[in-house]
Design a protein around this motif. Sequence first.
Motif: not given
Lengths: 300, 242
Positions: A101-102, A104-105, B4, B8, B11, B83
């Motif tokens: 997911e990471v 992919g993001l 996207r 995410l 989610r 992040w």
Amino acid sequence: MTETAVRAGAAVALSGLRKRFGEVRAVDGVDLVISPGEVVALLGPNGAGKSTTVDMLLGLSVPDAGEIRVFGKSPRDAVVAGQISAMLQSGALLDDATVAEVVGLIAALHLKPMPVAQALRQAGIADLAGRRCTKLSGGQKQRVRFALALVCEPDLLVLDEPTVAMDVETRRAFWQQMRAYTDTGRTVLFATHYLDEAEEYADRVVLMRSGRIVADGSVAQVRATVSGRTLRAVVPGAADLDLPGVRAVERRGDQIMLTCSDSDAAVRALLTRYPHAHDIEITALGLEDAFLALTGEDNR
Amino acid sequence: MNTRFLGLELRRAVRNGRYLIFTVVLPSVMFVLFVNLYGDGEGTFPNGLPVTTSLMMNMALFGVMAGPLSIGARIAVERGLGWQRQLRLTPLTGAGYLTTKGALGMLVGLPGILLVCVIGAVEGVRMDAPHWFGVLATLWLGAIPFVLLGIVIGLIATPDGMQAVTGLASMLFGLLGGIWIPADVAPAWLAGIMKALPTFWVKQLTQAPFVSGVDVKQALLVIALWVAGLSVIAVRRYRAQN
């Protein structure tokens, strides 16, 4: 080629780069040109300005003065174009997301990413795709960061202390993958504490101290800037070691260590004066000695 | 806005158990609790609004605040993790980041509001379809200032201080905003403070079709000022950090 021509075609061109934090001049006039395809190690003790330089190169912070060009563009434009990417030292992963997911993001945010599966494979973590980021070891996290850096297929990859959380074996595996990547002609700039990594993997070494570049060249060239050799021997009853070609003397009992500017002259004189000297060993100064000699003033 | 990215983020929010409990379930639990506390729910407030309907609006409003504030908390944690630095090595712009977080806050607030209204209908709140729609839409749009507040807190607070700041904010905007106590019974000075908060006016707007004397113009003005002010702070704060 003239200097301007080199700069125009350069992967990285820094000129007159300065950045201060309060009274501290973190980066104090850095000029650096890196050509496409070079693998460059950025060395220096803590606080030398490596991370600050890397941050400015990536557009994460703004220099007080000087100019940065990445493939002729501003850092931000190079990031948007996917030409430069980085494996950040403190680059975080989302604890509540999986590896796939990471990655992919980050892929989805780029304009022309490679397939996520390919990035995972190249970073050697295809088997970790479904794993939550909290369940990764330090070395595995580093590889996920590597995948994040790879996924935009950058021409210039910047690595800030890439192997810091890795054990010896993981480090070796990491550099093997890295080499596979650089063999495709990509440019790499990596900051590291491990001199053996620089010695083994870099075409060129740039040494920083107190915000400036103090040495720049191939490993051999940088080594040569601190000319000389070390002479070790056991000399029973040595009293006077004031020999020609010797810069510094260290002794521990009968064991002596001489730092020499001319080891040939020193060894001749030593044997003339002390014929019983034995276990003589002469070694060239390594990158580490050069590093200490060039950056040592900070530690005194 | 990158879908996207939003996907995410959604989610991750739904995966978080705390989100589900505090922002989706808790408002409804409080609602049921209050309805039972106030008896059979047949009573009517002096302004003509049935007690159950009023409680439903208040608890939905509580949900409107809780969801977006939790999103803000996550921004603070992501900042602490570094992040955001990772995101800044992508083409994602600051505007893209902030609008995605904003959209996320809006989406995250919705289930709690819906659940309270469904339970309201079960508990005997009756109104016609356009009014239901109006109440839901007002409550949901009323989340905008709180979404922005969450983002501002997320951009200012440290991950450690986050819990305290969020708690303080929901106390301030909930208690003083008139969710837990009505402004009518407050002393003048307190009522003055309450009427400066967006919470009070969102509640007023929600009630507007059912009671007389709601100053819709002033409600919109106060809320618009909060939205504008918080937007400016959020953008400046984000720029200052990057």
